[in-house]
Design a protein around this motif. Structure first.
Motif, PDB file in Angstrom:
ATOM      1  N   MET A  92       0.846  -1.176   0.000  1.00  0.00           N
ATOM      2  CA  MET A  92       0.000   0.000   0.000  1.00  0.00           C
ATOM      3  C   MET A  92       0.895   1.243   0.000  1.00  0.00           C
ATOM      4  SD  MET A  92      -3.320   0.627   2.210  1.00  0.00           S
ATOM      5  CE  MET A  92      -4.297   2.027   1.848  1.00  0.00           C
ATOM      6  N   THR A  93       0.404   2.302  -0.586  1.00  0.00           N
ATOM      7  CA  THR A  93       1.156   3.561  -0.598  1.00  0.00           C
ATOM      8  C   THR A  93       0.320   4.671   0.026  1.00  0.00           C
ATOM      9  OG1 THR A  93       0.396   4.156  -2.823  1.00  0.00           O
ATOM     10  CG2 THR A  93       2.473   2.922  -2.657  1.00  0.00           C
ATOM     11  N   TYR A  94       1.049   5.711   0.465  1.00  0.00           N
ATOM     12  CA  TYR A  94       0.416   6.814   1.181  1.00  0.00           C
ATOM     13  C   TYR A  94       0.946   8.134   0.640  1.00  0.00           C
ATOM     14  CZ  TYR A  94      -0.305   2.891   4.301  1.00  0.00           C
ATOM     15  OH  TYR A  94      -0.638   1.661   4.813  1.00  0.00           O
ATOM     16  N   THR A  95       0.079   9.113   0.592  1.00  0.00           N
ATOM     17  CA  THR A  95       0.495  10.459   0.220  1.00  0.00           C
ATOM     18  C   THR A  95       1.256  11.068   1.397  1.00  0.00           C
ATOM     19  OG1 THR A  95      -1.473  11.520   1.139  1.00  0.00           O
ATOM     20  CG2 THR A  95      -1.603  10.770  -1.179  1.00  0.00           C
ATOM     21  N   PRO A  96       1.963  12.143   1.166  1.00  0.00           N
ATOM     22  CA  PRO A  96       2.620  12.804   2.295  1.00  0.00           C
ATOM     23  C   PRO A  96       1.634  13.165   3.417  1.00  0.00           C
ATOM     24  CG  PRO A  96       3.546  13.613   0.262  1.00  0.00           C
ATOM     25  CD  PRO A  96       2.367  12.733  -0.113  1.00  0.00           C
ATOM     26  N   ARG A  97       0.467  13.645   3.049  1.00  0.00           N
ATOM     27  CA  ARG A  97      -0.530  13.997   4.071  1.00  0.00           C
ATOM     28  C   ARG A  97      -0.927  12.773   4.897  1.00  0.00           C
ATOM     29  NH1 ARG A  97      -5.477  16.293   1.602  1.00  0.00           N
ATOM     30  NH2 ARG A  97      -4.251  18.181   1.447  1.00  0.00           N
ATOM     31  N   GLU A  98      -1.133  11.644   4.220  1.00  0.00           N
ATOM     32  CA  GLU A  98      -1.485  10.419   4.938  1.00  0.00           C
ATOM     33  C   GLU A  98      -0.328   9.958   5.821  1.00  0.00           C
ATOM     34  OE1 GLU A  98      -4.606   8.325   1.816  1.00  0.00           O
ATOM     35  OE2 GLU A  98      -2.436   8.190   1.423  1.00  0.00           O
ATOM     36  N   ALA A  99       0.889  10.106   5.343  1.00  0.00           N
ATOM     37  CA  ALA A  99       2.057   9.735   6.151  1.00  0.00           C
ATOM     38  C   ALA A  99       2.134  10.606   7.402  1.00  0.00           C
ATOM     39  CB  ALA A  99       3.340   9.863   5.332  1.00  0.00           C
ATOM     40  N   VAL A 100       1.851  11.893   7.248  1.00  0.00           N
ATOM     41  CA  VAL A 100       1.839  12.811   8.389  1.00  0.00           C
ATOM     42  C   VAL A 100       0.776  12.366   9.396  1.00  0.00           C
ATOM     43  CG1 VAL A 100       1.165  15.161   9.053  1.00  0.00           C
ATOM     44  CG2 VAL A 100       2.828  14.812   7.207  1.00  0.00           C
ATOM     45  N   GLU A 101      -0.417  12.061   8.903  1.00  0.00           N
ATOM     46  CA  GLU A 101      -1.515  11.647   9.785  1.00  0.00           C
ATOM     47  C   GLU A 101      -1.198  10.341  10.513  1.00  0.00           C
ATOM     48  OE1 GLU A 101      -4.865  11.472   7.145  1.00  0.00           O
ATOM     49  OE2 GLU A 101      -5.039  13.650   7.029  1.00  0.00           O
ATOM     50  N   ARG A 102      -0.552   9.423   9.829  1.00  0.00           N
ATOM     51  CA  ARG A 102      -0.289   8.108  10.413  1.00  0.00           C
ATOM     52  C   ARG A 102       0.914   8.101  11.357  1.00  0.00           C
ATOM     53  NH1 ARG A 102      -2.851   3.642   8.099  1.00  0.00           N
ATOM     54  NH2 ARG A 102      -4.294   4.200   6.456  1.00  0.00           N
ATOM     55  N   THR A 103       1.866   9.013  11.135  1.00  0.00           N
ATOM     56  CA  THR A 103       3.087   8.996  11.946  1.00  0.00           C
ATOM     57  C   THR A 103       3.136  10.068  13.023  1.00  0.00           C
ATOM     58  OG1 THR A 103       4.303  10.487  10.466  1.00  0.00           O
ATOM     59  CG2 THR A 103       4.418   8.110   9.986  1.00  0.00           C
ATOM     60  N   GLY A 104       2.370  11.136  12.833  1.00  0.00           N
ATOM     61  CA  GLY A 104       2.424  12.240  13.788  1.00  0.00           C
ATOM     62  C   GLY A 104       3.569  13.203  13.525  1.00  0.00           C
ATOM     63  N   PHE A 105       4.406  12.903  12.540  1.00  0.00           N
ATOM     64  CA  PHE A 105       5.458  13.835  12.163  1.00  0.00           C
ATOM     65  C   PHE A 105       4.869  14.915  11.269  1.00  0.00           C
ATOM     66  CE2 PHE A 105       8.395  10.079  12.666  1.00  0.00           C
ATOM     67  CZ  PHE A 105       9.164  10.617  13.671  1.00  0.00           C
ATOM     68  N   SER A 106       5.458  16.091  11.314  1.00  0.00           N
ATOM     69  CA  SER A 106       5.029  17.143  10.396  1.00  0.00           C
ATOM     70  C   SER A 106       5.648  16.879   9.027  1.00  0.00           C
ATOM     71  CB  SER A 106       5.476  18.516  10.902  1.00  0.00           C
ATOM     72  OG  SER A 106       6.889  18.642  10.803  1.00  0.00           O
TER      73      SER A 106
END
Length: 124
Positions: free
Chosen positions: A1-15
């Motif tokens: 599965m792949t994630y957009t930067p926004r989804e990565a931010v939401e899933r990791t809590g990193f900005s």
């Protein structure tokens, strides 16, 4: 599965800025890009970011995180070094926890002292 930067931010809590910084300094390696040039994160990227989150949240300095990342890219041959690095970090965490427990005891003593004092609204 792949994630957009926004989804990565939401899933990791990193900005997003932190993700870019981690990529720039080499903590986050080989992030793919789509046809439009936008970063595309994989489950492996998010798992790695979870590891970085743990290391950062427990106070590991960036330079040591970089060393850990370098070792991780070295494959199985670096297992022992990685284990040693993490064991050292674990000992440092134990020291920090012990120091915080000591400070917590002082705070609790102060709370107890305040609770023993007469209510200023009741003093004639």
């Amino acid at each position: 599965m792949t994630y957009t930067p926004r989804e990565a931010v939401e899933r990791t809590g990193f900005s997003l800025d932190t993700l870019r910084y981690y990529e720039r300094i080499g903590l986050l390696d080989s992030v793919g890009r789509n046809a439009g040039g936008q970063r595309v994160f994989t489950d492996d990227d998010l798992n790695w970011l979870g590891t970085l989150r743990c290391l950062r949240d427990t106070g590991m300095p960036i330079q040591r995180m970089l060393r850990y990342a370098e070792l991780a890219r070295g494959g199985d041959a670096t297992f022992a070094e990685r284990a040693d690095l993490l064991a050292e970090h674990d000992r440092e965490i134990d020291l920090k926890i012990a120091a915080l427990r000591g400070e917590q005891a002082r705070i609790r003593e102060k709370i107890a002292w305040y609770q023993l004092q007469p209510d200023p609204g009741l003093v004639p």
